[in-house]
Design a protein around this motif. Structure first.
Motif, PDB file in Angstrom:
ATOM      1  N   GLY A 108     100.244 146.411 -40.494  1.00 38.58           N
ATOM      2  CA  GLY A 108     101.044 147.061 -39.470  1.00 38.58           C
ATOM      3  C   GLY A 108     100.179 147.823 -38.487  1.00 38.58           C
ATOM      4  O   GLY A 108      99.429 148.723 -38.883  1.00 38.58           O
ATOM      5  N   ALA A 109     100.247 147.447 -37.211  1.00 36.31           N
ATOM      6  CA  ALA A 109      99.463 148.111 -36.171  1.00 36.31           C
ATOM      7  C   ALA A 109      99.890 147.570 -34.820  1.00 36.31           C
ATOM      8  O   ALA A 109     100.301 146.408 -34.713  1.00 36.31           O
ATOM      9  N   PRO A 110      99.770 148.390 -33.772  1.00 31.21           N
ATOM     10  CA  PRO A 110     100.096 147.865 -32.436  1.00 31.21           C
ATOM     11  C   PRO A 110      99.068 146.870 -31.923  1.00 31.21           C
ATOM     12  O   PRO A 110      99.394 146.002 -31.114  1.00 31.21           O
ATOM     13  N   ARG A 111      97.821 146.992 -32.393  1.00 33.36           N
ATOM     14  CA  ARG A 111      96.776 146.073 -31.961  1.00 33.36           C
ATOM     15  C   ARG A 111      95.927 145.683 -33.168  1.00 33.36           C
ATOM     16  O   ARG A 111      95.696 146.488 -34.070  1.00 33.36           O
ATOM     17  N   LEU A 112      95.413 144.461 -33.148  1.00 31.54           N
ATOM     18  CA  LEU A 112      94.570 143.963 -34.226  1.00 31.54           C
ATOM     19  C   LEU A 112      93.218 143.530 -33.662  1.00 31.54           C
ATOM     20  O   LEU A 112      93.142 143.004 -32.539  1.00 31.54           O
ATOM     21  N   LEU A 113      92.152 143.723 -34.446  1.00 29.12           N
ATOM     22  CA  LEU A 113      90.872 143.132 -34.096  1.00 29.12           C
ATOM     23  C   LEU A 113      91.006 141.613 -34.067  1.00 29.12           C
ATOM     24  O   LEU A 113      91.890 141.048 -34.713  1.00 29.12           O
ATOM     25  N   PRO A 114      90.155 140.940 -33.308  1.00 33.91           N
ATOM     26  CA  PRO A 114      90.291 139.473 -33.183  1.00 33.91           C
ATOM     27  C   PRO A 114      90.329 138.746 -34.528  1.00 33.91           C
ATOM     28  O   PRO A 114      91.107 137.796 -34.691  1.00 33.91           O
ATOM     29  N   ALA A 115      89.517 139.179 -35.494  1.00 32.49           N
ATOM     30  CA  ALA A 115      89.511 138.483 -36.785  1.00 32.49           C
ATOM     31  C   ALA A 115      90.861 138.622 -37.479  1.00 32.49           C
ATOM     32  O   ALA A 115      91.373 137.654 -38.072  1.00 32.49           O
ATOM     33  N   LEU A 116      91.449 139.804 -37.435  1.00 33.76           N
ATOM     34  CA  LEU A 116      92.776 140.002 -38.035  1.00 33.76           C
ATOM     35  C   LEU A 116      93.836 139.223 -37.257  1.00 33.76           C
ATOM     36  O   LEU A 116      94.761 138.646 -37.858  1.00 33.76           O
ATOM     37  N   ALA A 117      93.713 139.203 -35.928  1.00 31.76           N
ATOM     38  CA  ALA A 117      94.675 138.448 -35.117  1.00 31.76           C
ATOM     39  C   ALA A 117      94.618 136.955 -35.465  1.00 31.76           C
ATOM     40  O   ALA A 117      95.662 136.293 -35.535  1.00 31.76           O
ATOM     41  N   ASP A 118      93.401 136.455 -35.702  1.00 29.26           N
ATOM     42  CA  ASP A 118      93.271 135.047 -36.085  1.00 29.26           C
ATOM     43  C   ASP A 118      93.935 134.796 -37.435  1.00 29.26           C
ATOM     44  O   ASP A 118      94.590 133.753 -37.633  1.00 29.26           O
TER      45      ASP A 118
END
Length: 490
Positions: free
Chosen positions: A41-51
């Protein structure tokens, strides 16, 4: 605060991580490896987490924290850089009786994530209760270095045959002895040497209570030249497995203190002018203890196969049907020279190194002195104190320059280390004047001069301070007008 140690089975269970930064990324990786179903849960994710979210490996709860994120989860990790938000997550989790960890905030946490030593399926967790996690990391580093990498495959092998082991040994005490035998006996040793099929066969054979007892074996272990820190990790593991340890006299008490406490220790040292254990007696002791089913460590100073008679002992044991392996040690030439600040090779001075033993005159007389007197090489001489005059004379007579530098290293790598520097023609008299005693390693060649600038350990002897007590023909300040043969006669 005392914590209750717990290993959680999270396989297939929903777990919440609040935060989308680098700390959250590390926590998610560990949870996924444990088989958890991870929600982030977060408004933004680091690219690795987004992937990972895009691939479906994690579920992304987009936006600011909401208590509904806790629905059905078994565990929560708050990994944001906002302490107020972390405190809110922790309070909500506690209200629902869900264990919560707040990263780097033990006061808000209901559980701590330990530092881990992974020897899957064996896992070791280390925790300071959040008081000093960096110390837990250092303890983990220590355990990583000492814990045998083969212990993981051993646990996996025992797991695979657990039912057969329980059936064969219904008595708990007998079962415990069986497991001890797997750890202390040949099964772990075979796994250590990547002989997995043989290890499994040895386990299955051990399950047969009518099988003959497993024979003993011998391992030759190099203890290094004295500093206990130079004992290798493999050597330390063997010392903690040994039933019997036959050790040289030059193996110091600090090294012996690291051995298995209930192991039988036998001093079989050899030292000039002192008690002497014949090699034949050592061979027979090794054979006797191995045939009695014991795990025997032959502990030698330096390296077992460099002037240590290790090859003779191995041949004797193999020819009598006893298994024998080797754990190399740091040999004296390498270690003592390094502690004296002497590189054995150097692009400008020496392109080769020769290791010699000068234990007796007979051994010296078999050497190729013309080759040894050549330039641009380093001679490292073991056990040479009693033969310094003969050694010096032969090198000078065969053309080695009288001003060739030498370094004589007494008690190398030990707190009482001394280094005597000088020129070859002065070697015997200076060693006598400064009362250099065994053990001592002699380094001959231009690289010896580098000790003057690079030494970092122990004392440097002032060769000139006792020059007046020595024969002038051997003093560095003596104006040499004699030929090498005449100087030798002096």
């Amino acid at each position: 605060m005392r914590l209750y140690p717990l290993f959680a089975d999270l396989n297939g269970l929903p777990v919440l991580v609040v935060g989308g930064g680098s700390v959250a990324e590390r926590k998610v990786a560990a949870l996924l490896e444990a088989g958890a179903v991870v929600r982030v849960g977060a408004p933004r994710l680091l690219p690795a987490l987004a992937d990972q979210a895009a691939d479906g490996r994690i579920a992304h709860l987009d936006g600011a924290f909401e208590p509904s994120w806790l629905d059905d989860v078994w565990l929560v990790i708050a990994a944001t850089d906002n302490r107020d938000l972390n405190a809110e997550v922790a309070a909500c989790a506690t209200g629902r009786r869900i264990l919560c960890n707040v990263v780097d905030d033990p006061a808000l946490s209901r559980f701590q994530v330990p530092a881990v030593v992974d020897r899957a399926p064996l896992t070791i967790g280390i925790s300071t209760g959040g008081a000093a996690p960096m110390f837990a990391r250092r303890v983990r580093e220590t355990l990583e270095s000492h814990l045998d990498p083969a212990i993981g495959p051993l646990v996996a092998l025992a797991q695979r045959h657990r039912k057969a082991i329980v059936d064969a040994f219904p008595d708990l005490a007998a079962r415990r002895r069986f497991y001890d035998g797997l750890y202390d006996g040949p099964v772990l040793d075979l796994l250590r040497h990547a002989r997995h099929f043989e290890a499994e066969a040895a386990l299955l054979e051990a399950l047969d209570r009518d099988a003959p007892p497993v024979p003993g074996s011998v391992v030759l272990v190099g203890a290094g030249p004295g500093d206990p820190g130079l004992l290798t990790l493999a050597g330390l593991r063997e010392l903690n497995r040994a039933d019997v340890i036959l050790h040289d006299q030059l193996v110091g008490p600090e090294v012996l203190a690291m051995t298995r406490r209930d192991a039988e220790r036998i001093d079989v040292g050899k030292r000039g002018g002192g008690r002497h254990t014949p090699q034949s007696e050592i061979n027979e002791l090794l054979l006797q203890h191995a045939r009695a089913g014991r795990y025997v460590v032959r502990l030698k100073g330096g390296d077992p196969l460099v002037f240590g008679r290790g090859g003779e002992e191995m041949l004797y044991l193999r020819r009598h049907g006893v298994a024998c392996t080797v754990v190399p040690g740091v040999t004296a030439a390498v270690a003592c020279a390094a502690y004296a600040g002497i590189p054995l090779t150097h692009r400008e001075h020496a392109q080769s190194v020769r290791l010699l033993t000068a234990h007796c005159k007979d051994s010296l007389d078999t050497l190729d002195w013309a080759a040894l007197a050549g330039e641009r090489q380093t001679l490292a001489v073991y056990m040479g104190l009693a033969q310094l005059a003969h050694l010096t004379g032969q090198l000078l007579a065969h053309g080695r320059a009288a001003d060739t530098p030498f370094a004589l290293i007494e008690n190398g790598t030990l707190p009482q280390q001394r280094v005597l520097r000088g020129e070859l023609h002065a070697l015997p008299a200076l060693a006598s004047a400064h009362r250099i005693a065994a053990p001592a390693l002699l380094v001959i060649g231009p690289v010896a001069t580098m000790a003057d600038e690079l030494r970092w350990f122990g004392e440097m002897v002032d060769a000139a301070s006792r020059c007046a007590d020595a024969d002038l023909a051997f003093c560095p300040s003596f104006q040499r007008k004699l030929e090498p043969s005449a100087s030798l006669a002096t």
